[in-house]
Motif scaffolding. Sequence first.
Motif, mmCIF file in Angstrom:
data_model
loop_
_atom_site.group_PDB
_atom_site.id
_atom_site.type_symbol
_atom_site.label_atom_id
_atom_site.label_comp_id
_atom_site.label_asym_id
_atom_site.label_seq_id
_atom_site.Cartn_x
_atom_site.Cartn_y
_atom_site.Cartn_z
ATOM 1 N N ALA A 89 -10.952 18.336 -23.420
ATOM 2 C CA ALA A 89 -11.862 18.694 -24.168
ATOM 3 C C ALA A 89 -12.989 18.010 -23.625
ATOM 4 O O ALA A 89 -14.697 18.218 -23.897
ATOM 5 C CB ALA A 89 -12.220 18.490 -25.626
ATOM 6 N N ASP A 90 -12.929 16.562 -23.570
ATOM 7 C CA ASP A 90 -14.167 15.262 -22.933
ATOM 8 C C ASP A 90 -13.917 15.171 -21.380
ATOM 9 O O ASP A 90 -14.121 13.867 -21.113
ATOM 10 C CB ASP A 90 -13.603 14.174 -23.989
ATOM 11 C CG ASP A 90 -15.117 13.209 -23.845
ATOM 12 O OD1 ASP A 90 -15.788 13.391 -23.444
ATOM 13 O OD2 ASP A 90 -15.151 12.493 -24.355
ATOM 14 N N ASP A 92 -7.041 19.782 -15.489
ATOM 15 C CA ASP A 92 -5.525 19.428 -16.229
ATOM 16 C C ASP A 92 -4.748 18.096 -16.284
ATOM 17 O O ASP A 92 -3.838 17.985 -17.218
ATOM 18 C CB ASP A 92 -5.333 21.198 -16.939
ATOM 19 C CG ASP A 92 -5.747 22.022 -16.799
ATOM 20 O OD1 ASP A 92 -6.850 22.047 -17.697
ATOM 21 O OD2 ASP A 92 -5.279 23.644 -16.770
ATOM 22 N N ALA A 93 -3.948 18.484 -15.310
ATOM 23 C CA ALA A 93 -3.219 17.869 -14.510
ATOM 24 C C ALA A 93 -4.004 15.969 -15.495
ATOM 25 O O ALA A 93 -2.955 15.172 -15.708
ATOM 26 C CB ALA A 93 -2.882 17.510 -13.246
ATOM 27 N N TYR A 94 -5.313 15.463 -14.680
ATOM 28 C CA TYR A 94 -5.199 14.502 -15.201
ATOM 29 C C TYR A 94 -5.093 14.125 -16.119
ATOM 30 O O TYR A 94 -4.391 12.554 -16.674
ATOM 31 C CB TYR A 94 -6.699 14.257 -14.622
ATOM 32 C CG TYR A 94 -7.480 12.781 -14.257
ATOM 33 C CD1 TYR A 94 -7.032 11.888 -13.564
ATOM 34 C CD2 TYR A 94 -7.716 12.342 -15.433
ATOM 35 C CE1 TYR A 94 -7.494 10.143 -13.274
ATOM 36 C CE2 TYR A 94 -8.274 10.663 -15.153
ATOM 37 C CZ TYR A 94 -8.102 10.138 -14.363
ATOM 38 O OH TYR A 94 -8.468 8.676 -14.202
ATOM 39 N N TYR A 108 -15.631 11.958 -20.417
ATOM 40 C CA TYR A 108 -14.595 10.987 -20.456
ATOM 41 C C TYR A 108 -13.429 11.288 -19.405
ATOM 42 O O TYR A 108 -14.138 9.951 -18.779
ATOM 43 C CB TYR A 108 -14.405 10.884 -21.490
ATOM 44 C CG TYR A 108 -12.799 9.955 -21.622
ATOM 45 C CD1 TYR A 108 -13.360 8.481 -21.910
ATOM 46 C CD2 TYR A 108 -11.505 10.200 -21.614
ATOM 47 C CE1 TYR A 108 -12.604 7.803 -21.922
ATOM 48 C CE2 TYR A 108 -10.747 8.661 -22.201
ATOM 49 C CZ TYR A 108 -11.315 7.749 -22.003
ATOM 50 O OH TYR A 108 -9.965 6.916 -21.860
ATOM 51 N N LEU A 109 -13.096 11.847 -18.700
ATOM 52 C CA LEU A 109 -11.978 11.737 -17.905
ATOM 53 C C LEU A 109 -13.018 11.808 -16.571
ATOM 54 O O LEU A 109 -12.163 10.122 -15.667
ATOM 55 C CB LEU A 109 -11.591 13.605 -17.917
ATOM 56 C CG LEU A 109 -10.288 14.138 -18.961
ATOM 57 C CD1 LEU A 109 -10.705 15.290 -17.793
ATOM 58 C CD2 LEU A 109 -9.052 13.010 -18.478
ATOM 59 N N GLU A 110 -14.159 12.291 -16.379
ATOM 60 C CA GLU A 110 -14.724 11.586 -15.269
ATOM 61 C C GLU A 110 -14.648 10.328 -15.130
ATOM 62 O O GLU A 110 -14.614 9.381 -13.694
ATOM 63 C CB GLU A 110 -15.659 13.002 -14.991
ATOM 64 C CG GLU A 110 -16.476 12.549 -13.813
ATOM 65 C CD GLU A 110 -18.043 13.332 -13.090
ATOM 66 O OE1 GLU A 110 -18.123 13.755 -13.678
ATOM 67 O OE2 GLU A 110 -19.263 13.127 -12.086
ATOM 68 N N SER A 111 -15.367 10.034 -16.032
ATOM 69 C CA SER A 111 -15.637 8.280 -16.085
ATOM 70 C C SER A 111 -14.213 7.581 -15.716
ATOM 71 O O SER A 111 -14.256 6.488 -15.320
ATOM 72 C CB SER A 111 -16.474 8.263 -17.502
ATOM 73 O OG SER A 111 -15.430 7.819 -17.772
ATOM 74 N N CYS A 112 -13.173 7.925 -16.214
ATOM 75 C CA CYS A 112 -12.391 7.666 -15.530
ATOM 76 C C CYS A 112 -11.422 7.417 -14.648
ATOM 77 O O CYS A 112 -11.798 6.337 -13.919
ATOM 78 C CB CYS A 112 -10.549 8.147 -16.993
ATOM 79 S SG CYS A 112 -10.225 7.702 -18.540
#
Length: 332
Positions: free
Chosen positions: A297-298, A65-67, A301-305
């Motif tokens: 929701a993605d 959530d914070a990311y 994508y967050l993980e790739s960042c």
Amino acid sequence: METEKKKTALSLIQPSGTITLGNYLGAIRNWVAMQEEFNCIFALADLHTITVRQEPAQMRKNILDAYASIMACGIDVEKTLFFIQSHVTTHAQMAWILNCYTQFGELSRMTQFKDKSQKHADNINAGLFTYPALMAADILLYQADLVPVGADQVQHLELTRDIATRFNGLYPNVFKIPEAYVPKTGARVMSLQDPTRKMSKSDENVNGCVHLLDPPEVIMKKFKRAVTDSEAVVRYGEGKDGINNLIDIYGAVTGLTREQIEKDFDGKGYGDFKTAVGEAVVEALRPIKEEYEKLRADKAYLESCYRKADEIAQRISQRTLSKAMKKIGFVQ
Ligand code: TYM
């Protein structure tokens, strides 16, 4: 991402709950503004959060959530490094080293330690006490020039400077001595229920703290219930902590000065003022919330960042760690 000429700005935030209006106005907003001018490095200080007990599933959720929230505030991962502290192994390693160059007396004087040990009297663990050495590691590993923080973190930053100066005195030219970068407005957002204390995620009274992701009606309710005084005049002054705080929040989100705000609300009551502050905050947060919903929701994508950023952070910080270890006398 790293350039020769630009100065480095670095800061971290604990993902120990949802991001607050205090975090936003005191720190994150400045992070966003600094991205053009500086080589920026930001991170989630998840290692710091376990100085207070966390529930595992909630902790995992809080971190993601914070990311997403911080990206939604405007952190652009294409130009800024934004990683997760626990994924970069050098932080814990450097923290151990710096622990050995930090004095018991220095750590005992930290107001955050005193506050937190009062709040969590049943769990005054060693990590809570040595927390500033990990924070110093976070900063010094990246040779940061500037550290954008709210006023509550300035004491920790001064200790970081002392530790770095002491270390450099023994082993020359290892660390850059960083400076705090505190915003002019919003540096100390106070609780809406007890305006003598800072607005904090861990506030026992839920109405004291506004969260970035609070729905508009909840934000309005919290401002309408904000503690004020009996004078009923919108003016900055002594003994008016509640109104002073509301004036400062209003000024921080609208860009108006204290004098302009006093003039605009001359002859108006606290009810009108609280509504205006609530509405201004809702408007300022609206685009952030919309962007957050999309990002959250993605997950892929967050993980790739963060994976990409974690790797770069590991590489940059390893240089300083290796240098420090070599100077101390560890075998390479
Ligand atoms: P944390 O997670 O408590 O807060 C993150 C940032 O938000 C600012 N802040 C506030 N500003 C104004 N008003 C408030 N009520 C308010 N509450 C919080 C804080 O000053 C901070 O800038 N120890 C740090 C995290 C950290 C860190 C670091 C910061 C770990 N390593 C290295 C800078 C550099 C902390 O607990 O912040």
